[in-house]
Design a protein around this motif. Structure first.
Motif, PDB file in Angstrom:
ATOM      1  N   MET A   1       0.831  -1.198   0.000  1.00  0.00           N
ATOM      2  CA  MET A   1       0.000   0.000   0.000  1.00  0.00           C
ATOM      3  C   MET A   1       0.868   1.252   0.000  1.00  0.00           C
ATOM      4  O   MET A   1       0.571   2.233  -0.701  1.00  0.00           O
ATOM      5  CB  MET A   1      -0.910   0.003   1.238  1.00  0.00           C
ATOM      6  N   GLN A   2       1.961   1.218   0.762  1.00  0.00           N
ATOM      7  CA  GLN A   2       2.824   2.388   0.853  1.00  0.00           C
ATOM      8  C   GLN A   2       3.586   2.640  -0.436  1.00  0.00           C
ATOM      9  O   GLN A   2       4.112   3.737  -0.643  1.00  0.00           O
ATOM     10  CB  GLN A   2       3.791   2.221   2.032  1.00  0.00           C
ATOM     11  N   GLU A   3       3.661   1.632  -1.304  1.00  0.00           N
ATOM     12  CA  GLU A   3       4.313   1.813  -2.598  1.00  0.00           C
ATOM     13  C   GLU A   3       3.419   2.543  -3.600  1.00  0.00           C
ATOM     14  O   GLU A   3       3.901   3.037  -4.622  1.00  0.00           O
ATOM     15  CB  GLU A   3       4.725   0.456  -3.172  1.00  0.00           C
ATOM     16  N   LEU A   4       2.117   2.601  -3.302  1.00  0.00           N
ATOM     17  CA  LEU A   4       1.212   3.347  -4.170  1.00  0.00           C
ATOM     18  C   LEU A   4       1.476   4.846  -4.019  1.00  0.00           C
ATOM     19  O   LEU A   4       1.858   5.308  -2.946  1.00  0.00           O
ATOM     20  CB  LEU A   4      -0.244   3.041  -3.817  1.00  0.00           C
ATOM     21  N   PRO A   5       1.247   5.607  -5.077  1.00  0.00           N
ATOM     22  CA  PRO A   5       1.460   7.065  -4.976  1.00  0.00           C
ATOM     23  C   PRO A   5       0.313   7.759  -4.236  1.00  0.00           C
ATOM     24  O   PRO A   5      -0.386   8.623  -4.774  1.00  0.00           O
ATOM     25  CB  PRO A   5       1.520   7.493  -6.441  1.00  0.00           C
ATOM     26  N   LEU A   6       0.129   7.343  -2.967  1.00  0.00           N
ATOM     27  CA  LEU A   6      -0.964   7.877  -2.169  1.00  0.00           C
ATOM     28  C   LEU A   6      -0.411   8.335  -0.818  1.00  0.00           C
ATOM     29  O   LEU A   6       0.520   7.712  -0.285  1.00  0.00           O
ATOM     30  CB  LEU A   6      -2.046   6.816  -1.935  1.00  0.00           C
ATOM     31  N   PRO A   7      -0.973   9.387  -0.239  1.00  0.00           N
ATOM     32  CA  PRO A   7      -0.498   9.885   1.059  1.00  0.00           C
ATOM     33  C   PRO A   7      -1.055   9.059   2.214  1.00  0.00           C
ATOM     34  O   PRO A   7      -1.905   9.509   2.980  1.00  0.00           O
ATOM     35  CB  PRO A   7      -1.037  11.320   1.083  1.00  0.00           C
ATOM     36  N   ILE A   8      -0.572   7.822   2.368  1.00  0.00           N
ATOM     37  CA  ILE A   8      -1.070   6.940   3.417  1.00  0.00           C
ATOM     38  C   ILE A   8      -0.257   7.154   4.693  1.00  0.00           C
ATOM     39  O   ILE A   8       0.958   7.299   4.653  1.00  0.00           O
ATOM     40  CB  ILE A   8      -1.005   5.463   2.962  1.00  0.00           C
ATOM     41  N   ARG A   9      -0.953   7.198   5.823  1.00  0.00           N
ATOM     42  CA  ARG A   9      -0.280   7.475   7.089  1.00  0.00           C
ATOM     43  C   ARG A   9      -1.061   6.821   8.224  1.00  0.00           C
ATOM     44  O   ARG A   9      -2.168   6.320   8.034  1.00  0.00           O
ATOM     45  CB  ARG A   9      -0.185   8.982   7.330  1.00  0.00           C
ATOM     46  N   ARG A  10      -0.451   6.842   9.396  1.00  0.00           N
ATOM     47  CA  ARG A  10      -1.097   6.325  10.598  1.00  0.00           C
ATOM     48  C   ARG A  10      -0.834   7.297  11.732  1.00  0.00           C
ATOM     49  O   ARG A  10       0.300   7.732  11.923  1.00  0.00           O
ATOM     50  CB  ARG A  10      -0.570   4.938  10.951  1.00  0.00           C
ATOM     51  N   GLU A  11      -1.894   7.640  12.480  1.00  0.00           N
ATOM     52  CA  GLU A  11      -1.770   8.621  13.550  1.00  0.00           C
ATOM     53  C   GLU A  11      -1.501   7.917  14.876  1.00  0.00           C
ATOM     54  O   GLU A  11      -2.362   7.207  15.401  1.00  0.00           O
ATOM     55  CB  GLU A  11      -3.043   9.472  13.653  1.00  0.00           C
ATOM     56  N   GLY A  12      -0.292   8.124  15.404  1.00  0.00           N
ATOM     57  CA  GLY A  12       0.055   7.567  16.706  1.00  0.00           C
ATOM     58  C   GLY A  12      -0.025   6.050  16.723  1.00  0.00           C
ATOM     59  O   GLY A  12       0.261   5.376  15.727  1.00  0.00           O
ATOM     60  N   PRO A  13      -0.438   5.465  17.855  1.00  0.00           N
ATOM     61  CA  PRO A  13      -0.502   3.998  17.981  1.00  0.00           C
ATOM     62  C   PRO A  13      -1.749   3.384  17.350  1.00  0.00           C
ATOM     63  O   PRO A  13      -1.948   2.176  17.421  1.00  0.00           O
ATOM     64  CB  PRO A  13      -0.502   3.790  19.500  1.00  0.00           C
ATOM     65  N   SER A  14      -2.590   4.196  16.758  1.00  0.00           N
ATOM     66  CA  SER A  14      -3.838   3.683  16.178  1.00  0.00           C
ATOM     67  C   SER A  14      -3.543   2.672  15.078  1.00  0.00           C
ATOM     68  O   SER A  14      -2.639   2.871  14.253  1.00  0.00           O
ATOM     69  CB  SER A  14      -4.666   4.838  15.597  1.00  0.00           C
ATOM     70  N   PRO A  15      -4.302   1.538  15.033  1.00  0.00           N
ATOM     71  CA  PRO A  15      -4.097   0.546  13.967  1.00  0.00           C
ATOM     72  C   PRO A  15      -4.724   0.952  12.637  1.00  0.00           C
ATOM     73  O   PRO A  15      -4.618   0.216  11.655  1.00  0.00           O
ATOM     74  CB  PRO A  15      -4.788  -0.703  14.537  1.00  0.00           C
ATOM     75  N   THR A  16      -5.384   2.089  12.606  1.00  0.00           N
ATOM     76  CA  THR A  16      -6.082   2.535  11.402  1.00  0.00           C
ATOM     77  C   THR A  16      -5.134   3.308  10.480  1.00  0.00           C
ATOM     78  O   THR A  16      -4.453   4.234  10.925  1.00  0.00           O
ATOM     79  CB  THR A  16      -7.283   3.422  11.773  1.00  0.00           C
ATOM     80  N   TRP A  17      -5.119   2.902   9.207  1.00  0.00           N
ATOM     81  CA  TRP A  17      -4.340   3.624   8.202  1.00  0.00           C
ATOM     82  C   TRP A  17      -5.257   4.625   7.516  1.00  0.00           C
ATOM     83  O   TRP A  17      -6.407   4.314   7.190  1.00  0.00           O
ATOM     84  CB  TRP A  17      -3.733   2.654   7.203  1.00  0.00           C
ATOM     85  N   ILE A  18      -4.745   5.818   7.281  1.00  0.00           N
ATOM     86  CA  ILE A  18      -5.557   6.929   6.782  1.00  0.00           C
ATOM     87  C   ILE A  18      -5.006   7.425   5.451  1.00  0.00           C
ATOM     88  O   ILE A  18      -3.788   7.578   5.287  1.00  0.00           O
ATOM     89  CB  ILE A  18      -5.578   8.093   7.796  1.00  0.00           C
ATOM     90  N   ILE A  19      -5.908   7.667   4.519  1.00  0.00           N
ATOM     91  CA  ILE A  19      -5.542   8.254   3.229  1.00  0.00           C
ATOM     92  C   ILE A  19      -6.448   9.450   2.989  1.00  0.00           C
ATOM     93  O   ILE A  19      -7.678   9.302   2.917  1.00  0.00           O
ATOM     94  CB  ILE A  19      -5.691   7.242   2.075  1.00  0.00           C
ATOM     95  N   ASP A  20      -5.870  10.637   2.890  1.00  0.00           N
ATOM     96  CA  ASP A  20      -6.626  11.853   2.589  1.00  0.00           C
ATOM     97  C   ASP A  20      -6.380  12.240   1.143  1.00  0.00           C
ATOM     98  O   ASP A  20      -5.240  12.550   0.757  1.00  0.00           O
ATOM     99  CB  ASP A  20      -6.193  13.004   3.518  1.00  0.00           C
ATOM    100  N   HIS A  21      -7.456  12.201   0.352  1.00  0.00           N
ATOM    101  CA  HIS A  21      -7.303  12.590  -1.046  1.00  0.00           C
ATOM    102  C   HIS A  21      -7.067  14.094  -1.151  1.00  0.00           C
ATOM    103  O   HIS A  21      -7.752  14.888  -0.498  1.00  0.00           O
ATOM    104  CB  HIS A  21      -8.542  12.213  -1.852  1.00  0.00           C
ATOM    105  N   GLY A  22      -6.084  14.474  -1.943  1.00  0.00           N
ATOM    106  CA  GLY A  22      -5.763  15.887  -2.097  1.00  0.00           C
ATOM    107  C   GLY A  22      -6.551  16.545  -3.215  1.00  0.00           C
ATOM    108  O   GLY A  22      -6.319  16.271  -4.394  1.00  0.00           O
TER     109      GLY A  22
END
Length: 239
Positions: free
Chosen positions: A107-128
């Motif tokens: 997923m991180q190899e995709l050209p997408l701004p994927i991130r995770r906030e703190g210890p949360s197990p949820t991965w977040i993608i905000d479309h620009g």
């Protein structure tokens, strides 16, 4: 219970009609999932109401009110269930499942701004969106190794954005006059909601580059399926 209590053949047919209609519609094609959901929702909304109207002269108003509230609660529950059941996509049979770490690496190899906030197990993608568009589309991914499933939530919002089309600009409801000076078209839109995107399988053959929210969802879904995981949109974060 209503069917057993019905002594008149007409009453029995009316009682059985919603169940029979639901069974028939559930067996229809899911090739176009949007139309499939529309059919099921129409049956869930209208069939019990017609049944209630048919028997209303034999019931007291308190019972009618209780049944109407129960119907509303059932429809809301059906919306949440349909959002999950009709958007689930399993990988092709025999596809080997990667480890959660390998899935996240791809997923991180995709050209997408994927991130995770703190210890949360949820991965977040905000479309620009383009500067000044005042819109947001956030995709939240929860990987569940025990179920082999990636749970997907989408949060869509607008804060003073200009309407994209006539439907979004319209402030009229079904049944309102087409021309009503007291309800002009909106110049700006404020909204926030959760949604579950419906993906037809033929869209996954060659997903377009991730240039808009829909194509971002398609790219992610195609990757999740290639990695052998189940793609499961939901409206509420799973436990």
């Amino acid at each position: 219970m209503a069917l057993l209590a019905a002594t008149d053949p007409v009453d029995a047919i009316v009682c059985a009609a919603p169940l029979l209609l639901a069974l028939v519609l559930a067996r229809t094609s899911q090739q176009d999932r949007q139309q499939y959901i529309a059919r099921l929702l129409a049956a869930a909304l209208m069939s019990p109401l017609l049944q209630l109207m048919f028997f209303s002269d034999r019931l007291s108003w308190p019972i009618v009110v209780v049944l109407a509230v129960a119907h509303f609660a059932a429809v809301v529950g059906a919306v949440f269930w349909l959002a999950s059941a009709t958007t689930r996509i399993a990988p092709p049979i025999g596809t080997p499942r990667t480890s959660p770490g390998q899935l996240l690496e791809q997923m991180q190899e995709l050209p997408l701004p994927i991130r995770r906030e703190g210890p949360s197990p949820t991965w977040i993608i905000d479309h620009g969106f383009e500067t000044g568009e005042a819109r947001s589309h956030r995709i939240l991914l929860d990987v569940d190794p025990s179920r082999g499933t990636v749970f997907v939530r989408e949060q869509v919002g607008a804060s003073g954005a200009r309407p994209r089309d006539a439907d979004e600009a319209s402030m009229r409801h079904v049944g309102d006059d087409i021309i009503d000076a007291s309800r002009p078209d909106a110049q700006f839109v404020w909204t926030r909601c959760w949604q579950a995107s419906i993906i037809n399988l033929d869209q996954l053959g060659d997903p377009a580059p991730a240039k808009d929210p829909d194509s971002v969802v398609l790219q992610l879904c195609a990757l999740v399926l290639r990695c052998g995981w189940i793609w499961q949109p939901v409206l509420i974060r799973p436990r």
